[in-house]
Design a protein around this motif. Structure first.
Motif, PDB file in Angstrom:
ATOM      1  N   ALA A   1       0.831  -1.208   0.000  1.00 23.85           N
ATOM      2  CA  ALA A   1       0.000   0.000   0.000  1.00 23.85           C
ATOM      3  C   ALA A   1       0.863   1.255   0.000  1.00 23.85           C
ATOM      4  O   ALA A   1       0.560   2.236  -0.701  1.00 23.85           O
ATOM      5  N   ALA A   2       1.958   1.244   0.763  1.00 25.87           N
ATOM      6  CA  ALA A   2       2.852   2.399   0.801  1.00 25.87           C
ATOM      7  C   ALA A   2       3.527   2.603  -0.550  1.00 25.87           C
ATOM      8  O   ALA A   2       3.683   3.744  -1.009  1.00 25.87           O
ATOM      9  N   VAL A   3       3.912   1.511  -1.195  1.00 27.76           N
ATOM     10  CA  VAL A   3       4.535   1.610  -2.528  1.00 27.76           C
ATOM     11  C   VAL A   3       3.527   2.148  -3.532  1.00 27.76           C
ATOM     12  O   VAL A   3       3.855   2.990  -4.379  1.00 27.76           O
ATOM     13  N   TRP A   4       2.279   1.683  -3.460  1.00 31.04           N
ATOM     14  CA  TRP A   4       1.250   2.165  -4.380  1.00 31.04           C
ATOM     15  C   TRP A   4       1.035   3.662  -4.218  1.00 31.04           C
ATOM     16  O   TRP A   4       0.911   4.391  -5.206  1.00 31.04           O
ATOM     17  N   ARG A   5       0.987   4.138  -2.982  1.00 30.08           N
ATOM     18  CA  ARG A   5       0.790   5.569  -2.748  1.00 30.08           C
ATOM     19  C   ARG A   5       1.944   6.390  -3.319  1.00 30.08           C
ATOM     20  O   ARG A   5       1.724   7.431  -3.959  1.00 30.08           O
ATOM     21  N   ALA A   6       3.165   5.927  -3.090  1.00 29.34           N
ATOM     22  CA  ALA A   6       4.331   6.657  -3.608  1.00 29.34           C
ATOM     23  C   ALA A   6       4.344   6.661  -5.129  1.00 29.34           C
ATOM     24  O   ALA A   6       4.634   7.682  -5.769  1.00 29.34           O
ATOM     25  N   ALA A   7       4.026   5.514  -5.732  1.00 27.54           N
ATOM     26  CA  ALA A   7       4.018   5.432  -7.195  1.00 27.54           C
ATOM     27  C   ALA A   7       2.914   6.295  -7.786  1.00 27.54           C
ATOM     28  O   ALA A   7       3.125   6.993  -8.793  1.00 27.54           O
ATOM     29  N   ARG A   8       1.758   6.273  -7.163  1.00 25.72           N
ATOM     30  CA  ARG A   8       0.636   7.085  -7.652  1.00 25.72           C
ATOM     31  C   ARG A   8       0.955   8.567  -7.564  1.00 25.72           C
ATOM     32  O   ARG A   8       0.677   9.337  -8.495  1.00 25.72           O
ATOM     33  N   MET A   9       1.545   8.997  -6.454  1.00 29.01           N
ATOM     34  CA  MET A   9       1.905  10.406  -6.309  1.00 29.01           C
ATOM     35  C   MET A   9       2.971  10.797  -7.328  1.00 29.01           C
ATOM     36  O   MET A   9       2.933  11.903  -7.893  1.00 29.01           O
ATOM     37  N   ASN A  10       3.905   9.890  -7.592  1.00 27.52           N
ATOM     38  CA  ASN A  10       4.953  10.171  -8.577  1.00 27.52           C
ATOM     39  C   ASN A  10       4.366  10.326  -9.972  1.00 27.52           C
ATOM     40  O   ASN A  10       4.755  11.223 -10.732  1.00 27.52           O
ATOM     41  N   MET A  11       3.413   9.469 -10.315  1.00 26.15           N
ATOM     42  CA  MET A  11       2.791   9.564 -11.631  1.00 26.15           C
ATOM     43  C   MET A  11       1.955  10.838 -11.762  1.00 26.15           C
ATOM     44  O   MET A  11       1.933  11.460 -12.827  1.00 26.15           O
ATOM     45  N   LEU A  12       1.272  11.234 -10.697  1.00 28.49           N
ATOM     46  CA  LEU A  12       0.506  12.477 -10.742  1.00 28.49           C
ATOM     47  C   LEU A  12       1.429  13.682 -10.916  1.00 28.49           C
ATOM     48  O   LEU A  12       1.125  14.610 -11.679  1.00 28.49           O
ATOM     49  N   ALA A  13       2.552  13.674 -10.206  1.00 29.29           N
ATOM     50  CA  ALA A  13       3.513  14.767 -10.357  1.00 29.29           C
ATOM     51  C   ALA A  13       4.047  14.814 -11.784  1.00 29.29           C
ATOM     52  O   ALA A  13       4.156  15.895 -12.383  1.00 29.29           O
ATOM     53  N   GLY A  14       4.360  13.631 -12.342  1.00 26.10           N
ATOM     54  CA  GLY A  14       4.824  13.596 -13.721  1.00 26.10           C
ATOM     55  C   GLY A  14       3.767  14.052 -14.708  1.00 26.10           C
ATOM     56  O   GLY A  14       4.081  14.718 -15.702  1.00 26.10           O
ATOM     57  N   LYS A  15       2.511  13.749 -14.422  1.00 26.23           N
ATOM     58  CA  LYS A  15       1.424  14.178 -15.307  1.00 26.23           C
ATOM     59  C   LYS A  15       1.313  15.695 -15.339  1.00 26.23           C
ATOM     60  O   LYS A  15       1.183  16.293 -16.422  1.00 26.23           O
ATOM     61  N   HIS A  16       1.380  16.338 -14.180  1.00 31.59           N
ATOM     62  CA  HIS A  16       1.272  17.796 -14.153  1.00 31.59           C
ATOM     63  C   HIS A  16       2.524  18.450 -14.733  1.00 31.59           C
ATOM     64  O   HIS A  16       2.430  19.508 -15.374  1.00 31.59           O
ATOM     65  N   PHE A  17       3.679  17.826 -14.528  1.00 27.08           N
ATOM     66  CA  PHE A  17       4.889  18.365 -15.144  1.00 27.08           C
ATOM     67  C   PHE A  17       4.779  18.286 -16.661  1.00 27.08           C
ATOM     68  O   PHE A  17       5.144  19.243 -17.374  1.00 27.08           O
ATOM     69  N   ASN A  18       4.293  17.169 -17.173  1.00 24.76           N
ATOM     70  CA  ASN A  18       4.121  17.036 -18.624  1.00 24.76           C
ATOM     71  C   ASN A  18       3.106  18.045 -19.156  1.00 24.76           C
ATOM     72  O   ASN A  18       3.273  18.569 -20.266  1.00 24.76           O
ATOM     73  N   SER A  19       2.066  18.320 -18.385  1.00 29.78           N
ATOM     74  CA  SER A  19       1.089  19.327 -18.813  1.00 29.78           C
ATOM     75  C   SER A  19       1.729  20.708 -18.893  1.00 29.78           C
ATOM     76  O   SER A  19       1.451  21.481 -19.818  1.00 29.78           O
ATOM     77  N   GLY A  20       2.588  21.018 -17.927  1.00 33.54           N
ATOM     78  CA  GLY A  20       3.294  22.290 -17.989  1.00 33.54           C
ATOM     79  C   GLY A  20       4.231  22.383 -19.174  1.00 33.54           C
ATOM     80  O   GLY A  20       4.290  23.413 -19.867  1.00 33.54           O
ATOM     81  N   MET A  21       4.958  21.304 -19.453  1.00 33.50           N
ATOM     82  CA  MET A  21       5.848  21.285 -20.608  1.00 33.50           C
ATOM     83  C   MET A  21       5.051  21.398 -21.902  1.00 33.50           C
ATOM     84  O   MET A  21       5.473  22.092 -22.845  1.00 33.50           O
ATOM     85  N   ARG A  22       3.893  20.755 -21.942  1.00 33.71           N
ATOM     86  CA  ARG A  22       3.051  20.845 -23.132  1.00 33.71           C
ATOM     87  C   ARG A  22       2.584  22.277 -23.351  1.00 33.71           C
ATOM     88  O   ARG A  22       2.511  22.751 -24.494  1.00 33.71           O
ATOM     89  N   GLY A  23       2.283  22.984 -22.264  1.00 34.56           N
ATOM     90  CA  GLY A  23       1.907  24.383 -22.393  1.00 34.56           C
ATOM     91  C   GLY A  23       3.046  25.229 -22.950  1.00 34.56           C
ATOM     92  O   GLY A  23       2.826  26.120 -23.779  1.00 34.56           O
ATOM     93  N   VAL A  24       4.265  24.949 -22.506  1.00 30.12           N
ATOM     94  CA  VAL A  24       5.424  25.681 -23.029  1.00 30.12           C
ATOM     95  C   VAL A  24       5.604  25.403 -24.510  1.00 30.12           C
ATOM     96  O   VAL A  24       5.846  26.313 -25.316  1.00 30.12           O
ATOM     97  N   PHE A  25       5.470  24.141 -24.905  1.00 32.49           N
ATOM     98  CA  PHE A  25       5.623  23.782 -26.318  1.00 32.49           C
ATOM     99  C   PHE A  25       4.560  24.460 -27.177  1.00 32.49           C
ATOM    100  O   PHE A  25       4.864  25.017 -28.243  1.00 32.49           O
ATOM    101  N   PHE A  26       3.315  24.423 -26.704  1.00 31.46           N
ATOM    102  CA  PHE A  26       2.244  25.011 -27.504  1.00 31.46           C
ATOM    103  C   PHE A  26       2.315  26.538 -27.514  1.00 31.46           C
ATOM    104  O   PHE A  26       1.779  27.170 -28.431  1.00 31.46           O
ATOM    105  N   SER A  27       2.969  27.120 -26.539  1.00 29.52           N
ATOM    106  CA  SER A  27       3.162  28.566 -26.598  1.00 29.52           C
ATOM    107  C   SER A  27       4.081  28.949 -27.756  1.00 29.52           C
ATOM    108  O   SER A  27       3.965  30.056 -28.306  1.00 29.52           O
ATOM    109  N   ILE A  28       4.977  28.049 -28.144  1.00 29.08           N
ATOM    110  CA  ILE A  28       5.820  28.302 -29.319  1.00 29.08           C
ATOM    111  C   ILE A  28       4.967  28.314 -30.581  1.00 29.08           C
ATOM    112  O   ILE A  28       5.103  29.184 -31.447  1.00 29.08           O
ATOM    113  N   GLY A  29       4.059  27.330 -30.703  1.00 29.38           N
ATOM    114  CA  GLY A  29       3.161  27.328 -31.850  1.00 29.38           C
ATOM    115  C   GLY A  29       2.213  28.512 -31.854  1.00 29.38           C
ATOM    116  O   GLY A  29       1.825  29.006 -32.919  1.00 29.38           O
TER     117      GLY A  29
END
Length: 256
Positions: A171-199
């Motif tokens: 359960a502790a591993v699942w929580r850590a992995a889930r939080m890591n994936m959520l952080a990566g998802k929001h980071f990717n969304s921010g990077m996507r915003g930067v990329f689309f600002s170029i377009g």
């Protein structure tokens, strides 16, 4: 409606196409639109594997070092977004010079067209500010989630080997992995915003250039997510080892 906002129909159509492409690419990258695995989805699998391996390590210095690197990268892009927002406000102060420069571009247009009028230009700049602000908030939230993930990693029990395969550790591993994936998802969304600002910058020139820059950006992002060497490196299999040329075969002893 276009006249009330000082934007032509072509401008509004190009903006709608830009937003449509952004949403469709986001869904495809998250695995909600196409069956082909994206680089983002493949990396989420590796995030889960990382947390499982972390649970079996008694010394987790390497895990904390990785988390520190992720946080530093996120903080860098968050501060860069703020600097870019400040540049946009500085651009508003030099609107006359920028509009004059855009009007002189050899695009077969005149400065009297709505795209080069001052209210339309200022609205486009505010649109760019919104995109960069969106990226900043995504990076800021990702930074905080990576911080939470570090805490959850510290909360994973120390026992390693088969002893770590108990329900509490799982359960502790699942929580850590889930939080890591959520952080990566929001980071990717921010990077996507930067990329689309170029377009988005193509809109300051012409609606047709806006559509073209959006398509070029989409081609680059689709290739990176679904057809890049990075994706192949994550999901691919290593080649079979080849025998060394010239290596002599072992001689079996004579049984006689």
């Amino acid at each position: 409606m276009g006249d009330s906002f000082h934007l032509s129909t072509a401008d509004l159509a190009a903006l709608g196409f830009f937003l449509f492409v952004w949403v469709m690419h986001t869904l495809a990258s998250d695995g909600k639109l196409v069956r082909r695995m994206s680089l983002t989805t493949a990396m989420n699998v590796q995030r889960q594997a990382w947390m499982r391996n972390m649970a079996e390590r008694e010394v987790r210095i390497v895990d904390t070092a990785i988390m520190a690197g992720l946080q530093q990268g996120t903080a860098f892009f968050a501060s860069s977004s703020l600097i870019a927002i400040g540049g946009c406000f500085a651009l508003l102060g030099a609107s006359d010079q920028v509009v004059s420069l855009l009007s002189d571009l050899p695009l077969g247009t005149t400065s009297s067209r709505p795209a080069f009028q001052m209210p339309a230009f200022q609205m486009k700049v505010f649109g760019l500010v919104l995109i960069l602000a969106y990226s900043f908030f995504k990076f800021g939230w990702a930074y905080r989630l990576f911080n939470y993930c570090s805490i959850l990693i510290g909360a994973v029990p120390i026992p390693h080997g088969e002893a770590s395969r108990n329900p509490i550790s799982e359960a502790a591993v699942w929580r850590a992995a889930r939080m890591n994936m959520l952080a990566g998802k929001h980071f990717n969304s921010g990077m996507r915003g930067v990329f689309f600002s170029i377009g988005y910058l193509g809109w300051f020139v012409d609606p047709k250039v806006f559509v073209l820059s959006t398509l070029l950006l989409l081609a680059v992002l689709v290739r990176r997510q679904f057809f890049s060497a990075a994706r192949q490196a994550v999901i691919g299999q290593p080649p079979e080892p080849t025998p060394t040329p010239g290596k002599s075969r072992s001689i079996q002893p004579d049984s006689r």
